[in-house]
Design a protein around this motif. Structure first.
Motif, PDB file in Angstrom:
ATOM      1  N   LEU A   1      -9.326  18.808  18.324  1.00 44.37           N
ATOM      2  CA  LEU A   1      -8.487  19.484  19.314  1.00 44.37           C
ATOM      3  C   LEU A   1      -8.715  20.991  19.254  1.00 44.37           C
ATOM      4  N   LYS A   2      -8.895  21.534  18.050  1.00 40.42           N
ATOM      5  CA  LYS A   2      -9.194  22.960  17.916  1.00 40.42           C
ATOM      6  C   LYS A   2     -10.543  23.288  18.548  1.00 40.42           C
ATOM      7  N   ARG A   3     -11.541  22.452  18.326  1.00 37.80           N
ATOM      8  CA  ARG A   3     -12.856  22.661  18.952  1.00 37.80           C
ATOM      9  C   ARG A   3     -12.731  22.679  20.470  1.00 37.80           C
ATOM     10  N   LEU A   4     -11.951  21.734  20.991  1.00 37.63           N
ATOM     11  CA  LEU A   4     -11.750  21.656  22.427  1.00 37.63           C
ATOM     12  C   LEU A   4     -11.042  22.913  22.937  1.00 37.63           C
ATOM     13  N   ALA A   5      -9.995  23.332  22.245  1.00 38.39           N
ATOM     14  CA  ALA A   5      -9.264  24.542  22.646  1.00 38.39           C
ATOM     15  C   ALA A   5     -10.178  25.761  22.600  1.00 38.39           C
ATOM     16  N   ASP A   6     -10.953  25.900  21.539  1.00 38.79           N
ATOM     17  CA  ASP A   6     -11.873  27.035  21.418  1.00 38.79           C
ATOM     18  C   ASP A   6     -12.875  27.051  22.566  1.00 38.79           C
ATOM     19  N   LYS A   7     -13.362  25.880  22.918  1.00 38.20           N
ATOM     20  CA  LYS A   7     -14.381  25.768  23.956  1.00 38.20           C
ATOM     21  C   LYS A   7     -13.847  26.129  25.339  1.00 38.20           C
ATOM     22  N   VAL A   8     -12.589  25.832  25.607  1.00 38.91           N
ATOM     23  CA  VAL A   8     -12.040  26.067  26.949  1.00 38.91           C
ATOM     24  C   VAL A   8     -11.329  27.407  27.083  1.00 38.91           C
ATOM     25  N   GLY A   9     -11.321  28.201  26.024  1.00 38.11           N
ATOM     26  CA  GLY A   9     -10.734  29.521  26.142  1.00 38.11           C
ATOM     27  C   GLY A   9      -9.463  29.722  25.351  1.00 38.11           C
ATOM     28  N   GLY A  10      -9.139  28.809  24.460  1.00 36.59           N
ATOM     29  CA  GLY A  10      -7.995  28.987  23.580  1.00 36.59           C
ATOM     30  C   GLY A  10      -6.881  27.983  23.807  1.00 36.59           C
ATOM     31  N   ILE A  11      -5.856  28.147  23.010  1.00 32.73           N
ATOM     32  CA  ILE A  11      -4.718  27.233  23.040  1.00 32.73           C
ATOM     33  C   ILE A  11      -4.007  27.273  24.383  1.00 32.73           C
ATOM     34  N   ALA A  12      -3.815  28.479  24.933  1.00 33.52           N
ATOM     35  CA  ALA A  12      -3.101  28.594  26.215  1.00 33.52           C
ATOM     36  C   ALA A  12      -3.851  27.866  27.324  1.00 33.52           C
ATOM     37  N   ALA A  13      -5.180  27.977  27.323  1.00 33.62           N
ATOM     38  CA  ALA A  13      -5.975  27.305  28.345  1.00 33.62           C
ATOM     39  C   ALA A  13      -5.872  25.790  28.205  1.00 33.62           C
ATOM     40  N   LEU A  14      -5.963  25.289  26.977  1.00 30.60           N
ATOM     41  CA  LEU A  14      -5.847  23.852  26.767  1.00 30.60           C
ATOM     42  C   LEU A  14      -4.433  23.375  27.096  1.00 30.60           C
ATOM     43  N   ALA A  15      -3.430  24.144  26.696  1.00 32.17           N
ATOM     44  CA  ALA A  15      -2.044  23.777  27.009  1.00 32.17           C
ATOM     45  C   ALA A  15      -1.848  23.679  28.519  1.00 32.17           C
ATOM     46  N   GLY A  16      -2.418  24.616  29.264  1.00 30.91           N
ATOM     47  CA  GLY A  16      -2.325  24.559  30.719  1.00 30.91           C
ATOM     48  C   GLY A  16      -2.999  23.319  31.271  1.00 30.91           C
ATOM     49  N   ALA A  17      -4.150  22.976  30.710  1.00 33.51           N
ATOM     50  CA  ALA A  17      -4.875  21.790  31.163  1.00 33.51           C
ATOM     51  C   ALA A  17      -4.078  20.518  30.903  1.00 33.51           C
ATOM     52  N   LEU A  18      -3.318  20.520  29.809  1.00 34.48           N
ATOM     53  CA  LEU A  18      -2.543  19.334  29.431  1.00 34.48           C
ATOM     54  C   LEU A  18      -1.109  19.372  29.962  1.00 34.48           C
ATOM     55  N   LYS A  19      -0.744  20.464  30.618  1.00 30.98           N
ATOM     56  CA  LYS A  19       0.634  20.663  31.098  1.00 30.98           C
ATOM     57  C   LYS A  19       1.625  20.537  29.947  1.00 30.98           C
ATOM     58  N   ARG A  20       1.309  21.203  28.860  1.00 29.24           N
ATOM     59  CA  ARG A  20       2.165  21.259  27.680  1.00 29.24           C
ATOM     60  C   ARG A  20       2.330  22.724  27.304  1.00 29.24           C
ATOM     61  N   SER A  21       3.332  23.007  26.501  1.00 26.22           N
ATOM     62  CA  SER A  21       3.543  24.390  26.075  1.00 26.22           C
ATOM     63  C   SER A  21       2.462  24.787  25.072  1.00 26.22           C
TER      64      SER A  21
END
Length: 123
Positions: free
Chosen positions: A12-32
């Motif tokens: 999950l960290k690799r995925l977040a790093d790849k997409v631009g960080g935690i905020a970007a992944l959270a937005g993609a998942l519609k989670r905080s």
């Protein structure tokens, strides 16, 4: 040997790093941002103090929402590129109803652009 929770956190960290960080992944998942951060950090349980794990249903929901292959979060990918098909919604919109809820084709399709633009084999 790594435990499943550690593998899921690392992926999950690799995925977040790849997409631009935690905020970007959270937005993609519609989670905080906080929830995604807790998944990645394994935030300690307030009663037991042990790191929280990610349930299988949550891991499968993340994979479905981002169009990762089923079980991808459970496999050690330290030396592997992220799949080109991993996706999320544009600008953090869309995503899906969340773990345990029914997934519609529209929800999966609306998750189409965001992560796809950031992920490709070999990058």
């Amino acid at each position: 040997m790594k435990q499943i929770d550690d593998i899921r956190r690392d992926n999950l960290k690799r995925l977040a790093d790849k997409v631009g960080g935690i905020a970007a992944l959270a937005g993609a998942l519609k989670r905080s941002d906080a929830q995604v951060s807790q998944w990645i950090r394994g935030a300690p349980h307030s009663v037991t103090g042990k790191p929280r794990g990610m349930k299988s249903v949550t891991a499968r929901w993340i994979e479905t929402t981002t169009e990762l292959p089923p079980g991808w979060l459970d496999q050690n990918h330290e030396a592997s590129p992220l799949p080109a098909r991993a996706r999320g919604p544009p600008g953090g919109a869309g995503g899906g109803p969340g773990p345990g809820a029914g997934h519609t084709h529209q929800a999966r399709r609306s998750a189409g652009f965001f992560i796809r633009h950031f992920l490709a084999f070999g990058s």
